[in-house]
Design a protein around this motif. Structure first.
Motif, short mmCIF file in Angstrom:
data_model
loop_
_atom_site.label_atom_id
_atom_site.label_comp_id
_atom_site.label_asym_id
_atom_site.label_seq_id
_atom_site.Cartn_x
_atom_site.Cartn_y
_atom_site.Cartn_z
N LEU A 97 0.85 -1.18 0.00
CA LEU A 97 0.00 0.00 0.00
C LEU A 97 0.89 1.24 0.00
CD1 LEU A 97 -2.72 -0.94 2.67
CD2 LEU A 97 -2.67 -1.47 0.23
N VAL A 98 0.57 2.19 -0.86
CA VAL A 98 1.38 3.40 -1.03
C VAL A 98 0.46 4.61 -1.03
CG1 VAL A 98 3.10 4.59 -2.44
CG2 VAL A 98 2.99 2.08 -2.48
N ILE A 99 0.90 5.66 -0.34
CA ILE A 99 0.21 6.95 -0.40
C ILE A 99 1.11 7.89 -1.18
CG2 ILE A 99 -0.77 8.86 0.92
CD1 ILE A 99 -1.26 6.86 3.20
N PRO A 100 0.89 8.02 -2.50
CA PRO A 100 1.81 8.79 -3.33
C PRO A 100 1.79 10.28 -2.98
CG PRO A 100 -0.14 8.17 -4.58
CD PRO A 100 -0.23 7.47 -3.26
N HIS A 101 2.91 10.95 -3.37
CA HIS A 101 3.00 12.38 -3.08
C HIS A 101 3.16 13.23 -4.34
CE1 HIS A 101 7.24 11.52 -3.72
NE2 HIS A 101 7.52 12.81 -3.67
N GLN A 102 3.45 12.58 -5.48
CA GLN A 102 3.65 13.32 -6.72
C GLN A 102 3.07 12.54 -7.91
OE1 GLN A 102 4.56 16.22 -7.88
NE2 GLN A 102 5.05 17.15 -5.90
N ILE A 103 2.86 13.25 -9.02
CA ILE A 103 2.27 12.67 -10.23
C ILE A 103 3.07 13.14 -11.45
CG2 ILE A 103 0.25 12.63 -11.76
CD1 ILE A 103 -1.50 13.18 -9.35
N ILE A 104 3.24 12.23 -12.39
CA ILE A 104 3.67 12.61 -13.74
C ILE A 104 2.57 12.14 -14.69
CG2 ILE A 104 5.44 12.44 -15.53
CD1 ILE A 104 7.43 11.57 -13.39
N ASP A 105 2.08 13.04 -15.51
CA ASP A 105 0.92 12.77 -16.36
C ASP A 105 1.35 12.43 -17.79
OD1 ASP A 105 -1.59 12.56 -17.43
OD2 ASP A 105 -2.08 14.69 -17.28
N TYR A 106 1.04 11.22 -18.24
CA TYR A 106 1.33 10.78 -19.61
C TYR A 106 0.05 10.54 -20.40
CZ TYR A 106 5.95 9.80 -17.61
OH TYR A 106 7.17 9.90 -16.97
N THR A 107 -1.09 10.92 -19.83
CA THR A 107 -2.36 10.69 -20.53
C THR A 107 -2.55 11.72 -21.63
OG1 THR A 107 -3.66 12.07 -19.01
CG2 THR A 107 -3.35 9.76 -18.40
N TRP A 108 -3.48 11.44 -22.52
CA TRP A 108 -3.77 12.37 -23.61
C TRP A 108 -5.23 12.22 -24.01
CZ3 TRP A 108 -5.47 9.51 -27.73
CH2 TRP A 108 -5.04 8.16 -27.79
N GLY A 109 -5.79 13.32 -24.53
CA GLY A 109 -7.15 13.29 -25.08
C GLY A 109 -8.26 13.24 -24.05
N ARG A 110 -7.95 13.33 -22.79
CA ARG A 110 -8.99 13.28 -21.76
C ARG A 110 -9.46 14.71 -21.43
NH1 ARG A 110 -6.78 8.70 -17.42
NH2 ARG A 110 -6.17 7.16 -18.99
N LYS A 111 -10.72 14.85 -21.11
CA LYS A 111 -11.24 16.14 -20.68
C LYS A 111 -10.64 16.45 -19.31
CE LYS A 111 -14.11 17.17 -24.07
NZ LYS A 111 -13.97 18.39 -24.89
N SER A 112 -9.74 17.42 -19.26
CA SER A 112 -8.89 17.57 -18.08
C SER A 112 -9.07 18.87 -17.33
CB SER A 112 -7.42 17.44 -18.49
OG SER A 112 -7.10 18.41 -19.47
N THR A 113 -10.09 19.67 -17.71
CA THR A 113 -10.35 20.91 -16.98
C THR A 113 -11.82 21.28 -17.08
OG1 THR A 113 -9.77 23.26 -16.77
CG2 THR A 113 -9.76 22.33 -18.99
N PHE A 114 -12.29 21.99 -16.05
CA PHE A 114 -13.64 22.55 -16.10
C PHE A 114 -13.63 23.92 -16.77
CE2 PHE A 114 -13.80 19.81 -12.26
CZ PHE A 114 -14.87 19.00 -12.61
N PHE A 115 -12.46 24.51 -16.91
CA PHE A 115 -12.36 25.88 -17.39
C PHE A 115 -12.04 25.92 -18.88
CE2 PHE A 115 -10.75 26.17 -12.87
CZ PHE A 115 -11.99 26.50 -12.35
N GLU A 116 -13.01 25.57 -19.70
CA GLU A 116 -12.84 25.63 -21.14
C GLU A 116 -14.20 25.91 -21.77
OE1 GLU A 116 -11.37 21.89 -22.47
OE2 GLU A 116 -13.22 20.81 -22.09
N GLY A 117 -14.17 26.36 -23.00
CA GLY A 117 -15.40 26.69 -23.68
C GLY A 117 -15.57 28.18 -23.84
N ALA A 118 -16.51 28.56 -24.70
CA ALA A 118 -16.70 29.97 -25.05
C ALA A 118 -17.11 30.82 -23.87
CB ALA A 118 -17.75 30.08 -26.17
N GLU A 119 -17.79 30.24 -22.90
CA GLU A 119 -18.30 31.01 -21.77
C GLU A 119 -17.41 30.93 -20.54
OE1 GLU A 119 -22.30 29.82 -21.05
OE2 GLU A 119 -23.01 30.37 -23.05
N GLU A 120 -16.29 30.23 -20.64
CA GLU A 120 -15.39 30.08 -19.50
C GLU A 120 -14.07 30.78 -19.77
OE1 GLU A 120 -15.47 28.82 -16.54
OE2 GLU A 120 -17.38 27.76 -16.50
N SER A 121 -13.64 31.59 -18.82
CA SER A 121 -12.32 32.19 -18.94
C SER A 121 -11.26 31.18 -18.53
CB SER A 121 -12.23 33.44 -18.06
OG SER A 121 -12.46 33.09 -16.70
N VAL A 122 -10.08 31.31 -19.10
CA VAL A 122 -8.99 30.41 -18.77
C VAL A 122 -8.54 30.67 -17.34
CG1 VAL A 122 -6.62 29.74 -19.32
CG2 VAL A 122 -8.22 30.28 -21.16
#
Length: 245
Positions: A97-122
């Motif tokens: 069992l491990v409680i990680p402390h850091q992440i490296i992201d190698y994923t692609w094409g996933r919806k990864s933010t709530f802040f996108e679209g014409a009505e959302e500011s970056v």
């Protein structure tokens, strides 16, 4: 109210005293399933099976945005992710069992933010420390109270899946500094941060990563299932003590 997202091996919390289930609609589509509400060690908990309750949703098709939004909508105060991983480090043997402390992201094409679209500011979030420090310490304390050994810290490599990695890919991840490899850590952690939901992970090493086992050339899926069955008993014990604290 604590939210628990269960991954492979934890599609239900058998010790959860269920009060009701609720289907939650979100602006981002359907979550992986209905939310299950109940009590664990007399503490209110909401549980969600990341891959669906029949384990039918592959990692790259999980609607991470809907899952996190739904948990926020029902007033979850923190999120603990439980997920199986492959061990890259030699001391991260199956069942660890491990409680990680850091992440490296190698994923692609996933919806990864709530802040996108014409009505959302970056908007940008500080992701220097991807896991919530206080929640990590609570998990570590719960494991100690339960008498379960866990590793404090590890770098989690989030890969695309659903296939497992090649031995050469694992070599690359190790050179990059990764200790564990899984398929669901991102964008889940980043989305929780965007929603200001404290988030930490309890990773279960199900197998040695590709090319890391001294005795096998190929990963044996039957043995993974047995490892997860035993490890999830310990995970449930840690979660129960987390709720007692």
């Amino acid at each position: 109210m604590l939210a628990i997202i269960g991954g492979s091996g934890l599609t239900q919390l058998s010790t959860l005293e269920i009060t009701h289930r609720e289907v939650v609609r979100t602006p981002y589509g359907e979550p992986s399933g209905a939310l299950t509400f109940g009590e664990l060690s007399c503490t209110p908990v909401v549980f969600l099976a990341r891959h669906g309750y029949g384990h039918t949703i592959p990692p790259h098709q999980v609607n991470y945005r809907a899952n996190l939004w739904a948990l926020k909508q029902v007033k979850a105060s923190a999120v603990v992710s439980v997920a199986s991983v492959g061990g890259i480090r030699t001391d991260f043997a199956p069942g660890t069992l491990v409680i990680p402390h850091q992440i490296i992201d190698y994923t692609w094409g996933r919806k990864s933010t709530f802040f996108e679209g014409a009505e959302e500011s970056v908007r940008h979030i500080d992701f220097t420390e991807p896991y919530d420090a206080k929640l990590r310490q609570r998990l570590l304390a719960a494991a100690a109270a339960a008498g379960e050994h866990v590793f404090d810290g590890g770098v989690y490599a989030a890969t695309q899946g659903p296939r497992l990695e090649t031995a050469a890919e694992i070599n690359r991840l190790e050179r990059d500094g990764a200790d564990l490899v899984g398929m669901t850590g991102m964008p889940e952690a980043a989305l929780a941060r965007e929603l200001e939901l404290p988030y930490a992970a309890l990773s279960v090493v199900a197998n040695y990563a590709a090319g890391r086992s001294a005795s096998e050339h190929a990963i044996q899926f039957d043995s993974i299932e047995l490892v997860l069955q035993e490890a999830m008993i310990r995970v449930r014990c840690v979660l129960e003590h987390l709720c007692k604290a």
